[in-house]
Design a protein around this motif. Structure first.
Motif, PDB file in Angstrom:
ATOM      1  N   TRP A  64      16.437  16.368  -2.031  1.00 46.25           N
ATOM      2  CA  TRP A  64      15.578  16.326  -3.171  1.00 46.25           C
ATOM      3  C   TRP A  64      14.713  15.095  -3.186  1.00 46.25           C
ATOM      4  O   TRP A  64      13.648  15.011  -3.555  1.00 46.25           O
ATOM      5  CB  TRP A  64      16.369  16.459  -4.430  1.00 46.25           C
ATOM      6  N   ASN A  65      15.542  14.082  -2.478  1.00 48.87           N
ATOM      7  CA  ASN A  65      14.897  12.639  -2.598  1.00 48.87           C
ATOM      8  C   ASN A  65      13.993  12.292  -1.406  1.00 48.87           C
ATOM      9  O   ASN A  65      14.069  11.039  -1.131  1.00 48.87           O
ATOM     10  CB  ASN A  65      16.036  11.644  -2.955  1.00 48.87           C
ATOM     11  N   GLY A  66      14.037  13.237  -0.389  1.00 59.31           N
ATOM     12  CA  GLY A  66      13.155  13.055   0.690  1.00 59.31           C
ATOM     13  C   GLY A  66      13.741  12.590   2.149  1.00 59.31           C
ATOM     14  O   GLY A  66      13.036  12.242   3.050  1.00 59.31           O
ATOM     15  N   ALA A  67      15.079  12.489   2.111  1.00 62.01           N
ATOM     16  CA  ALA A  67      15.857  12.233   3.284  1.00 62.01           C
ATOM     17  C   ALA A  67      16.303  13.460   3.973  1.00 62.01           C
ATOM     18  O   ALA A  67      16.505  14.461   3.443  1.00 62.01           O
ATOM     19  CB  ALA A  67      17.128  11.325   3.011  1.00 62.01           C
ATOM     20  N   ILE A  98      22.199  18.116  -1.132  1.00 62.58           N
ATOM     21  CA  ILE A  98      20.833  18.223  -1.793  1.00 62.58           C
ATOM     22  C   ILE A  98      20.458  16.944  -2.552  1.00 62.58           C
ATOM     23  O   ILE A  98      19.347  17.146  -2.819  1.00 62.58           O
ATOM     24  CB  ILE A  98      21.560  19.404  -2.893  1.00 62.58           C
ATOM     25  N   GLY A  99      21.075  16.280  -3.046  1.00 59.51           N
ATOM     26  CA  GLY A  99      20.796  15.063  -3.837  1.00 59.51           C
ATOM     27  C   GLY A  99      19.704  14.403  -2.836  1.00 59.51           C
ATOM     28  O   GLY A  99      18.586  13.912  -2.790  1.00 59.51           O
ATOM     29  N   ALA A 100      20.054  14.147  -1.430  1.00 56.87           N
ATOM     30  CA  ALA A 100      19.523  13.344  -0.604  1.00 56.87           C
ATOM     31  C   ALA A 100      18.004  14.051  -0.091  1.00 56.87           C
ATOM     32  O   ALA A 100      17.024  13.623  -0.065  1.00 56.87           O
ATOM     33  CB  ALA A 100      20.224  13.280   0.659  1.00 56.87           C
ATOM     34  N   THR A 111       6.779  16.482  -4.411  1.00 62.18           N
ATOM     35  CA  THR A 111       6.752  15.241  -4.387  1.00 62.18           C
ATOM     36  C   THR A 111       7.969  14.444  -4.521  1.00 62.18           C
ATOM     37  O   THR A 111       8.936  15.076  -5.074  1.00 62.18           O
ATOM     38  CB  THR A 111       5.789  14.704  -5.677  1.00 62.18           C
ATOM     39  N   TYR A 112       8.178  13.308  -3.713  1.00 63.83           N
ATOM     40  CA  TYR A 112       9.399  12.597  -3.822  1.00 63.83           C
ATOM     41  C   TYR A 112       9.401  11.858  -5.116  1.00 63.83           C
ATOM     42  O   TYR A 112       8.508  11.554  -5.632  1.00 63.83           O
ATOM     43  CB  TYR A 112       9.483  11.763  -2.500  1.00 63.83           C
ATOM     44  N   PRO A 113      10.569  11.877  -5.655  1.00 58.73           N
ATOM     45  CA  PRO A 113      10.810  10.807  -6.839  1.00 58.73           C
ATOM     46  C   PRO A 113      10.188   9.583  -6.449  1.00 58.73           C
ATOM     47  O   PRO A 113      10.336   8.894  -5.534  1.00 58.73           O
ATOM     48  CB  PRO A 113      12.305  11.050  -6.869  1.00 58.73           C
ATOM     49  N   GLY A 114       9.366   8.828  -7.440  1.00 56.02           N
ATOM     50  CA  GLY A 114       9.008   7.709  -7.151  1.00 56.02           C
ATOM     51  C   GLY A 114       7.577   7.287  -6.808  1.00 56.02           C
ATOM     52  O   GLY A 114       7.170   6.292  -6.505  1.00 56.02           O
ATOM     53  N   THR A 115       6.900   8.588  -6.542  1.00 54.12           N
ATOM     54  CA  THR A 115       5.659   8.498  -5.975  1.00 54.12           C
ATOM     55  C   THR A 115       4.604   8.093  -6.590  1.00 54.12           C
ATOM     56  O   THR A 115       3.828   7.124  -6.247  1.00 54.12           O
ATOM     57  CB  THR A 115       5.064  10.049  -5.619  1.00 54.12           C
ATOM     58  N   ILE A 140      15.104  22.971  -2.302  1.00 53.27           N
ATOM     59  CA  ILE A 140      15.425  21.660  -1.854  1.00 53.27           C
ATOM     60  C   ILE A 140      15.971  21.735  -0.309  1.00 53.27           C
ATOM     61  O   ILE A 140      16.704  22.474  -0.183  1.00 53.27           O
ATOM     62  CB  ILE A 140      16.509  21.315  -2.834  1.00 53.27           C
TER      63      ILE A 140
END
Ligand SMILES: Cc1ncc(C[n+]2csc(CCOP(=O)(O)OP(=O)(O)O)c2C)c(N)n1
Ligand code: SF4
Ligand SMILES: [Mg+2]
Lengths: 351, 615
Positions: free
Chosen positions: B285-288, B281-283, B439-443, B314
């Motif tokens: 969420w972060n776009g992988a 889920i973490g991955a 959106t991905y985090p850090g966009t 997610i």
């Protein structure tokens, strides 16, 4: 109401950091925690640390579990993505997020219930894997959000607000983190900003699993006489081993008149930590000594704070897994999918 | 004297090997199956194994089937009885007129045999001990020696077996020649001392074609590689561990940067299933693209996170290799028993797409597709494998990939789109399909960030505990599920030769047995239209198919008719229209079972025509 964003007046006189950001750019929504809650002071320290380090706010991913403490990521770094995940499971979510994109800064926020009870396993395993993160436990000895039950970090013999005496042994998360191989372990007190801010800064700059146990009194359920996590108790029993200054490329920010000896520690990324030692025989490079020191002082009823241990040469899960330099979430079909030609060979081998 | 005449059959019989677990028999038995394939004759092998590593009984069954029936058949024509512990049951299980092959080194009392079968004794231990002194060699080569004897009995071409051994031990000359030597020891002994061939024979045919022989777990793992999975987190559990192992070995071969040697993937063995799904889920969420492989008990542990993935939207992929029930023992047997627990996993109002592959080739395709679906629909997608597909070699069409295919990353708002002034609301249904942008985090430094929580937010991800906002979101999630119906694999329909009022629905590993059963039912005079369901949520063709028939059988491998319940519930079908046909003893379902259950049911319904005078 947390959806009310703080108005962002950029007073021309507000101090700016290297990136031209002011404090305001590191703030989040208005806190809904009880007035005086220790967690809010930790939020303030995180904001200060990120401002001082000139971090681009959106390059931080804030991940938490469930609890009053875990709500706080909404109250800082409003331009970062945050994830209020599942009770006790912040470490796994953070691990996955970190695997997906090694280029962000990972800030894990948890509570003592979140990390020492339901999530004790995940706490332990994320640390032993060396996930590159700053893992902060806002430790109040109780379950704040569910109204004051003892948590597993409550000291044996301490008294709840209702007068119940805790008969179970306490878990010392900092001691556990040391044992589990965290490459950065610190403890601080929400009421001691001078100590806490540089510790958070150093943890963020650290490459590897950085763990900070922050004693954070719960004014609603754990700030009375008989509690060992109250403001008064911690102030009286705090045994600081050192004060930390973090020196980045620029001029030192926090150096005040340094009492006692000063020890410099250089981390991977070039930051230097100046440890102003209050306790002359404390060596923050010696894991075993740190463990013994904690135990010895705990037996005397003292709460040791400061940077307890750091391994400046640590590496992280990505190095262990030998992953590519590019963030995995940026890889495309051409990087990931071997195509029909590889499949032809695989098919041939299966006949 | 044998009451039944010996079974005589070319390219159509079942051999079962009864072995002791850990005796090294597995590779010899697999060699046997593969060498029949090299004769151009399809086989369908199955492992029946206990959850112990060493010492307990294990069986390997090879169905030789020129007609290409890849489901389990039931019944045993030849038993290769190498395990004294299970002797009595093994001998009893042989079909009348069948064959018993055994190690005749030690004399056995005649009471240990049956008189309606042919008994073939080969002094395996004696041959082995007179040739080898090393105990390990004795054990291993004994297996190859019985393989050699069988090759003579079945009139197999020894050259083809030698060729296979040659491929297996390429570059290891010593092992190669000693294996070939052992093969001929057994073969020559049989040719000299036994009447060869027996009634069961393998004859060269041309029925294998370009098909491949592979396990479903390995195929699904390869599908994950092709589908672009870059993060895998898992916790060992039979029968899914070999999927994660296969992903690891595929990645080692296919996913290292040639220049730097670095890995374009991350695999973590979690401390439990909670951590595994948390990492996924973490991955996600972060776009992988991330997945876990597990089985029923793991699904139970993952419930809370699966719900979070549904509500927080997610992407995640769970490959569930289904097995029977809790504990150890039965759980190393196959079932389709997690349909409901996956479809409605977790707390709150939730439902999740499920994909049901029929065999390894489809497991490969669907595994890859799962990642596109997960990102398109921003939710957890289940690949519903089972032990029968996952852990047995199955003859399967070759893997195929369209090189022009790009990954469907779904609706992701980029920094450029945000700069263009696009309105970003994380839970805003801009296209009417129920799917919002993420959106991905850090966009972007100032736009597009949001705070992810399970519930309690409005369309712009702002905190709210207002009831209408909650309902609004839940309705959108339903719209999204509607959209999913047209994105998941469609059911496949095959109509009977003649018009019929009856239909049958089935899915997953039941497919080969069902296909075979149709022929048996036709022979009994019963015509059935077939619908193979390949996914949940159900496409409109499922209720339509049911509407087109008086009633429909639903064949599945569980006790509670789980797919049937799901159809009743989701398509609003009157339950009497769906007749459950259930097989759940842990063995794979057979055509014989299906044909009997449906045939008997249809026979009962048949209105007996009035007797015609003089007929
Ligand atoms: C699976 C699950 N069980 C129980 C809860 C209820 N719950 C919410 S917060 C909490 C304890 C939080 O304590 P802590 O982590 O110390 O946070 P604090 O509120 O003290 O900051 C519990 C038990 C939950 N959310 N999920
Ligand atoms: S209940 Fe305690 S922990 Fe929660 S907000 Fe109030 S003071 Fe803080
Ligand atoms: Mg707490």
């Amino acid at each position: 109401m947390t959806y009310i964003a703080k108005p962002k007046f950029h007073h021309p006189g507000l101090p700016k950091n290297e990136l031209g950001y002011t404090h305001r750019d590191y703030e989040g929504k208005i806190s809904t925690l009880c007035a005086g809650c220790g967690h809010d002071s930790i939020t303030a320290a995180i904001i200060e640390a990120c401002f001082q380090l000139s971090i681009e706010p959106h390059r931080v991913a804030k991940i938490s579990g469930i609890g009053c403490s875990s709500k706080t990521p909404d109250y800082f770094l409003g331009n970062s993505h945050g994830f209020n995940s599942v009770h006790g499971r912040m470490p796994s979510v953070l691990t996955g997020a970190n695997l997906a994109n090694r280029d962000l800064i990972y800030l894990g926020v948890s509570g003592d219930g979140d990390s020492a009870s339901i999530g004790f396993g995940q706490f332990a395993h994320s640390i032993r894997r060396g996930v590159n993160m700053t893992y902060i436990v806002e430790n109040n000895g109780v379950y704040g959000l569910t109204k004051g039950q003892f948590s597993a970090t409550a000291d044996r013999g301490s008294k709840s607000k209702r007068g119940v005496v805790n008969s179970d042994n306490a878990i010392d998360l900092a001691a556990m983190a040391l044992q589990l191989g965290a490459s950065f372990v610190a403890r601080s007190f929400s009421g001691d900003k001078t100590q806490l801010v540089p510790i958070v800064e150093a943890a963020i700059r650290h490459k590897g699993a950085a763990f900070i146990d922050v004693i954070s009194p719960c004014v609603a359920f754990n700030n009375h006489a008989g509690s060992t996590k109250s403001f008064d108790y911690v102030r009286e029993h705090n045994e600081a081993v050192n004060r930390l200054d973090i020196i980045t490329g620029r001029a030192p920010i926090h150096i005040e008149q340094a009492p006692g000896t000063v020890q410099m520690v250089e981390q991977h990324d070039g930051t230097r930590l100046a440890l102003r030692k209050l306790d002359a025989d404390y060596d923050a490079h010696d894991r075993l000594a740190a463990m013994a020191f904690l135990q010895k002082h705990a037996a005397k009823g003292q709460v040791v704070t400061g940077l307890l241990y750091v391994d400046p040469e640590a590496d992280d899960l990505h190095s262990h897994l030998n992953t590519v330099d590019a963030a995995l979430n940026t890889l495309e079909a051409k990087d990931l999918c071997p195509g029909q030609s590889a499949l032809d060979k695989i098919n041939a081998a299966l006949r | 004297m044998p009451a039944a005449s010996p079974i005589s059959s070319v390219n159509d019989f079942v051999v079962r090997f009864a072995n002791v677990n850990g005796s090294g028999s597995a590779s010899a038995n697999e060699l046997f199956a593969r060498s029949i394939l090299r004769h151009g004759v399809p086989v369908s092998p199955r492992n029946i194994f206990p959850s112990n590593i060493q010492g307990l009984p294990t069986w390997y069954e090879v169905r030789v089937t020129e007609d290409g029936h890849l489901g389990a058949r039931g019944g045993v024509d030849m038993m290769v009885a190498m395990n004294p512990q299970t002797w009595d049951k093994d001998v009893a299980s042989i079909e009348p007129g069948g064959y018993l092959f055994y190690d005749s080194t030690k004399p056995m009392p005649s009471s240990k045999f049956r008189d309606d079968i042919s008994v073939i004794g080969v002094p395996l231990t004696a041959i082995t001990n007179s040739t080898y002194t090393d105990p390990r060699q004795r054990q291993l080569f004994k297996n190859i020696i019985y393989l050699g004897a069988l090759s003579a009995l079945f009139e197999m071409d020894a050259k083809l077996i030698e060729q296979l051994i040659g491929e297996q031990y390429k570059g290891k000359e010593k092992l190669l020649s000693s294996n070939v030597h052992a093969l001929h020891l057994g073969r020559d002994w049989a040719l000299q001392n036994l009447k060869c061939p027996i009634g069961l024979r393998v004859r060269k045919a041309d029925k294998v074609g370009d098909r491949i022989f592979v396990e479903g777990n390995s195929a699904a793992a390869l599908g994950a590689v092709y589908g672009g999975a870059s993060v895998c987190a898992w916790y060992p559990i039979t029968p899914s561990s070999s999927l994660a192992d296969a992903f690891t070995s595929h990645c080692k071969r296919l996913r290292h940067d040639p220049a730097t040697g670095k890995a374009k993937y991350a695999i973590v063995q979690g401390e439990d299933e909670l951590a595994s799904i948390g990492i996924v889920i973490g991955a996600g969420w972060n776009g992988a693209r991330a997945f876990t492989a597990t089985s029923g008990p793991g699904i139970s542990l993952m419930q809370e996170f699966i719900g979070l993935s549904y509500f927080a939207e997610i992407p995640a992929v769970i490959m569930n290799v289904q097995r029977a029930g809790p504990s150890t023992g039965m759980p190393t047997r196959t079932q389709q028993c997690d349909v409901i627990s996956c479809a409605y996993a977790s707390h709150g109002d939730t439902k999740h797409p499920l994909l049901f592959p029929e065999d390894p080739a489809e497991a490969f395709d669907m595994a890859a597709q799962c990642f596109d679906l997960a990102e398109r629909l921003q939710t957890t997608i289940f690949l519903m494998l089972d032990l029968d597909i996952g852990m047995n070699h199955r003859l399967s069409r070759p893997f195929k990939w369209d090189d022009s295919k790009q990954l469907d990353r779904g609706k992701v708002m980029t920094a450029a789109m945000l700069d263009d002034g696009r309105d970003f609301g994380r839970y805003l249904d801009v296209d009417g399909d129920g799917i919002p942008y993420r959106t991905y985090p850090g966009t972007h430094p100032t736009k597009g960030s949001f705070f992810t929580r399970g519930t309690s937010r409005d369309r712009y991800a702002r905190y709210t505990e207002e009831g209408p906002a909650y309902q609004d979101n839940m309705q959108r999630l339903l719209r999204k599920f509607e959209t999913a119906k047209d994105l998941v694999p469609r059911p496949l329909q095959a109509n009977a030769g003649k018009p019929t009022k009856y239909g049958v629905i089935y899915y997953g590993s039941t497919t080969p047995a069902m296909d075979e059963a149709i022929g048996m039912l036709e022979a009994r005079g019963h015509q059935l239209d077939r619908l193979r369901v390949r996914a949940f949520p159900f496409h409109s063709s499922v209720p339509n198919f049911i509407a087109d028939h008086d009633f429909v059988y639903v064949v599945e491998q569980n006790r509670d008719a789980q797919l049937r319940s799901l159809i009743v519930n989701e398509c609003g079908i009157d339950p009497v229209r769906l007749v459950p046909i259930l097989h759940y003893d842990g063995t794979p379902i057979t055509a014989r079972f299906i044909a009997k259950a449906i045939g008997d049911h249809l026979d009962q319904l048949k209105v007996t025509p009035l007797r015609k005078v003089g007929a």
